[in-house]
Design an enzyme around this catalytic site. Sequence first.
Site, short mmCIF file in Angstrom:
data_model
loop_
_atom_site.label_atom_id
_atom_site.label_comp_id
_atom_site.label_asym_id
_atom_site.label_seq_id
_atom_site.Cartn_x
_atom_site.Cartn_y
_atom_site.Cartn_z
N GLY A 98 -3.18 -9.42 -0.87
CA GLY A 98 -4.59 -9.57 -0.51
C GLY A 98 -5.34 -10.44 -1.51
O GLY A 98 -4.92 -11.54 -1.85
N TYR A 99 -6.44 -9.90 -2.03
CA TYR A 99 -7.30 -10.64 -2.94
C TYR A 99 -6.96 -10.38 -4.41
O TYR A 99 -7.73 -10.74 -5.30
CB TYR A 99 -8.76 -10.24 -2.70
CG TYR A 99 -9.28 -10.53 -1.30
CD1 TYR A 99 -9.84 -11.77 -0.99
CD2 TYR A 99 -9.24 -9.57 -0.29
CE1 TYR A 99 -10.34 -12.03 0.28
CE2 TYR A 99 -9.72 -9.83 0.99
CZ TYR A 99 -10.28 -11.06 1.26
OH TYR A 99 -10.77 -11.33 2.52
N LYS B 275 0.83 -1.21 0.00
CA LYS B 275 0.00 0.00 0.00
C LYS B 275 0.86 1.26 0.00
O LYS B 275 0.59 2.21 -0.71
CB LYS B 275 -0.85 0.06 1.28
CG LYS B 275 -2.10 -0.72 1.23
CD LYS B 275 -2.91 -0.31 2.46
CE LYS B 275 -4.16 -1.12 2.56
NZ LYS B 275 -4.95 -0.74 3.73
N ASP C 155 -8.77 2.51 3.99
CA ASP C 155 -9.32 1.21 4.32
C ASP C 155 -10.03 0.68 3.09
O ASP C 155 -10.73 1.43 2.40
CB ASP C 155 -10.27 1.29 5.52
CG ASP C 155 -10.38 -0.08 6.20
OD1 ASP C 155 -9.33 -0.69 6.46
OD2 ASP C 155 -11.50 -0.53 6.46
P1 IMP Z 1 -7.01 -2.96 4.82
O1 IMP Z 1 -7.48 -1.83 4.01
O2 IMP Z 1 -5.52 -2.98 4.93
O3 IMP Z 1 -7.71 -3.09 6.15
O4 IMP Z 1 -7.34 -4.24 3.96
C1 IMP Z 1 -8.54 -4.99 4.07
C2 IMP Z 1 -8.37 -6.31 3.34
O5 IMP Z 1 -8.44 -6.09 1.94
C3 IMP Z 1 -7.07 -7.07 3.59
O6 IMP Z 1 -7.36 -8.44 3.57
C4 IMP Z 1 -6.20 -6.70 2.43
O7 IMP Z 1 -5.28 -7.72 2.13
C5 IMP Z 1 -7.24 -6.52 1.33
N1 IMP Z 1 -6.82 -5.48 0.39
C6 IMP Z 1 -6.65 -4.16 0.65
N2 IMP Z 1 -6.25 -3.52 -0.46
C7 IMP Z 1 -6.18 -4.46 -1.43
C8 IMP Z 1 -5.78 -4.41 -2.80
O8 IMP Z 1 -5.42 -3.38 -3.37
N3 IMP Z 1 -5.82 -5.58 -3.46
C9 IMP Z 1 -6.20 -6.76 -2.89
N4 IMP Z 1 -6.55 -6.87 -1.62
C10 IMP Z 1 -6.54 -5.72 -0.89
#
Ligand code: IMP
Length: 194
Positions: free
Chosen positions: A151-152, A13, A70
């Site tokens: 992540g996804y 990120k 987020d």
């Molecule tokens: P957070 O924003 O870091 O809390 O992420 C929430 C969830 O979404 C986590 O499981 C991350 O791995 C996933 N995630 C956040 N940003 C992305 C992205 O750009 N691509 C894929 N998964 C993401």
Amino acid sequence: MKKIIIASSNSHKIEEISLQIFPYFETILSLKDFPEIKEIVEDGNTLKENSYLKSSALYEHSGIASLGDDTGLEVDFLGGDPGVFSARYAGEKASDNDNLRKLLQKMGQTKKRSAIFKTVISFVDGKNDFFVEGVLKGEILKSPRGTNGFGYDSIFYLPTIGKTLAEMSIKEKTLISHRALAMENFLKEIKKIF
Ligand code: IMP
């Protein structure tokens, strides 16, 4: 003045966001520069609340303008899940891979595979606080493709491009992603402030 903290310790990120904001800020810091902050508990009920928990924690700690993001994956077949629970879909300490496996298992062989990624970004500097968002539409594949990103990314497919987010370079992802779109909106607001 042009100093900002990215309220995240996720290297992917930080890299994605830094690529877009570096021309606008002289100094870009991240949560990694504040090891004394052990953990920011993301217990909000919405992406907006969680993003604000991150940016306000960093701003209150440092007095430096802070950006929190987020992201949630909202899958139509699952009624919008995992949404705000995307990071802990398979449990509190779940890894990215655990979450992705759980999602694929829940989806099974359904033909209804549409989904969105939504990012909410908050900016807190004590006087110009604001929120922006970005949304990316795609489809959930039946098995992962590609090794980039996190992540996804490897199961989120973009039919118009013919690739998953994990099959794109970071530069390609930064041209079209949910976070990139939110960041474009973020920069529009920043330009009004500066
Ligand atoms: P957070 O924003 O870091 O809390 O992420 C929430 C969830 O979404 C986590 O499981 C991350 O791995 C996933 N995630 C956040 N940003 C992305 C992205 O750009 N691509 C894929 N998964 C993401």
